[in-house]
Design an enzyme around this catalytic site. Structure first.
Site, PDB file in Angstrom:
ATOM      1  N   ASP A   1     -56.956 -12.663 -23.127  1.00 29.25           N
ATOM      2  CA  ASP A   1     -57.803 -12.467 -21.943  1.00 29.25           C
ATOM      3  C   ASP A   1     -57.944 -10.986 -21.594  1.00 29.25           C
ATOM      4  O   ASP A   1     -57.212 -10.143 -22.108  1.00 29.25           O
ATOM      5  CB  ASP A   1     -57.247 -13.253 -20.734  1.00 29.25           C
ATOM      6  CG  ASP A   1     -55.738 -13.157 -20.596  1.00 29.25           C
ATOM      7  OD1 ASP A   1     -55.135 -12.238 -21.189  1.00 29.25           O
ATOM      8  OD2 ASP A   1     -55.158 -13.999 -19.895  1.00 29.25           O
TER       9      ASP A   1
ATOM     10  N   ASN B   1     -48.491 -21.293 -11.281  1.00 27.32           N
ATOM     11  CA  ASN B   1     -49.278 -22.492 -10.976  1.00 27.32           C
ATOM     12  C   ASN B   1     -49.589 -23.297 -12.235  1.00 27.32           C
ATOM     13  O   ASN B   1     -50.426 -24.188 -12.211  1.00 27.32           O
ATOM     14  CB  ASN B   1     -50.576 -22.103 -10.257  1.00 27.32           C
ATOM     15  CG  ASN B   1     -51.454 -21.188 -11.107  1.00 27.32           C
ATOM     16  OD1 ASN B   1     -51.142 -20.919 -12.266  1.00 27.32           O
ATOM     17  ND2 ASN B   1     -52.540 -20.706 -10.535  1.00 27.32           N
TER      18      ASN B   1
END
Ligand code: PGA
Length: 239
Positions: free
Chosen positions: A67, A135
């Site tokens: 990314d 998360n």
């Protein structure tokens, strides 16, 4: 999934580095999928030490990173490209012509196609290194209602912005990133996910013991045929 628990991050780094360096020695032009963040740094340090000791060469290895931030120049000190130069590329003989990176400033559609084609042309990713977000995200694939496909442009969640904004001292942290999608990550032949610290314990439990759901993107690794999960005792504390 194979799960291994170690005493600390350095031991994980040694273990992961040995798998990678053994693979590179057996397959000098293999394709590595690389991750940024704190989790892989001890692995990269151990790989650098192996290179410096003359026990491995990365000169024919091809790499693809997971990314990159959008709206940030590639050479900015906080870009993931700069992170990789600092933490691995500049300290080994990796050929920068063999380094693949998402361009966070290109158009989403063309960049997604370009990256998928480049990975395919290289023969696919042999070993993909991953971290995991608090998360349950992998790369920047945040919890959502569906698993993502190829590389795409994501609006970062508050949790990720809070976790990563400590690294941005001169400009506000970007709100968007380009990330490999879940399907493209799952195509890697082998996956090594590294998690340390108690802030990851809940996400690690959901990944390993929870249902497979895009609300915990890392849970998809339960469906991968060769996923190795390397944890320290704190990250494994809720298992
Ligand atoms: P970290 O980040 O390795 O810095 O904890 C992992 C992630 O958010 O994917």
């Amino acid at each position: 999934m194979e799960v291994r628990v170690f005493r600390n991050a350095e031991e994980i780094g040694q273990y992961a580095s040995k798998i990678i360096c053994d693979y590179v020695n057996a397959n000098p032009s293999c394709v590595l999928g690389l991750a940024t963040g704190a989790s892989p740094v001890p692995t990269y340090s151990a790989m650098i030490a192996e290179y410096e000791a003359g026990r491995v060469s990365f000169k024919n290895v091809r790499t693809f990173n997971l990314d990159e931030y959008c709206d940030l120049p590639k050479e900015h000190k906080n870009s993931y490209y700069s992170f990789m130069v600092e933490n691995l590329f500049s300290k080994t003989d990796i050929n920068m012509d063999n380094v693949g990176f998402l361009d966070g400033n290109a158009s989403e559609e063309s960049e997604s196609k370009r990256y998928a084609q480049a990975i395919k042309a290289a023969g696919g990713i042999d070993i993909q290194i991953l971290g995991i977000g608090r998360n349950g995200h992998i790369a920047f694939n945040e919890p959502s209602d569906e698993f993502t496909d190829e590389a795409w442009k994501v609006k970062l969640t508050d949790s990720t912005i809070e976790a990563n904004s400590i690294y941005f001292d001169d400009i506000p942290m970007p709100r968007y990133a380009m990330t490999m999608g879940i399907c493209s990550i799952m195509r890697a032949k082998k996956i090594i996910l590294i998690a340390t610290g108690d802030s990851k314990a809940q996400a690690v439990r959901d990944m390993i013991n929870g249902e497979v759901t895009p609300h915990c993107p890392a849970s998809v690794l339960q469906r991968h045929g060769d996923a190795l999960i390397l944890l320290d005792e704190a990250a494994a504390s809720l298992l």
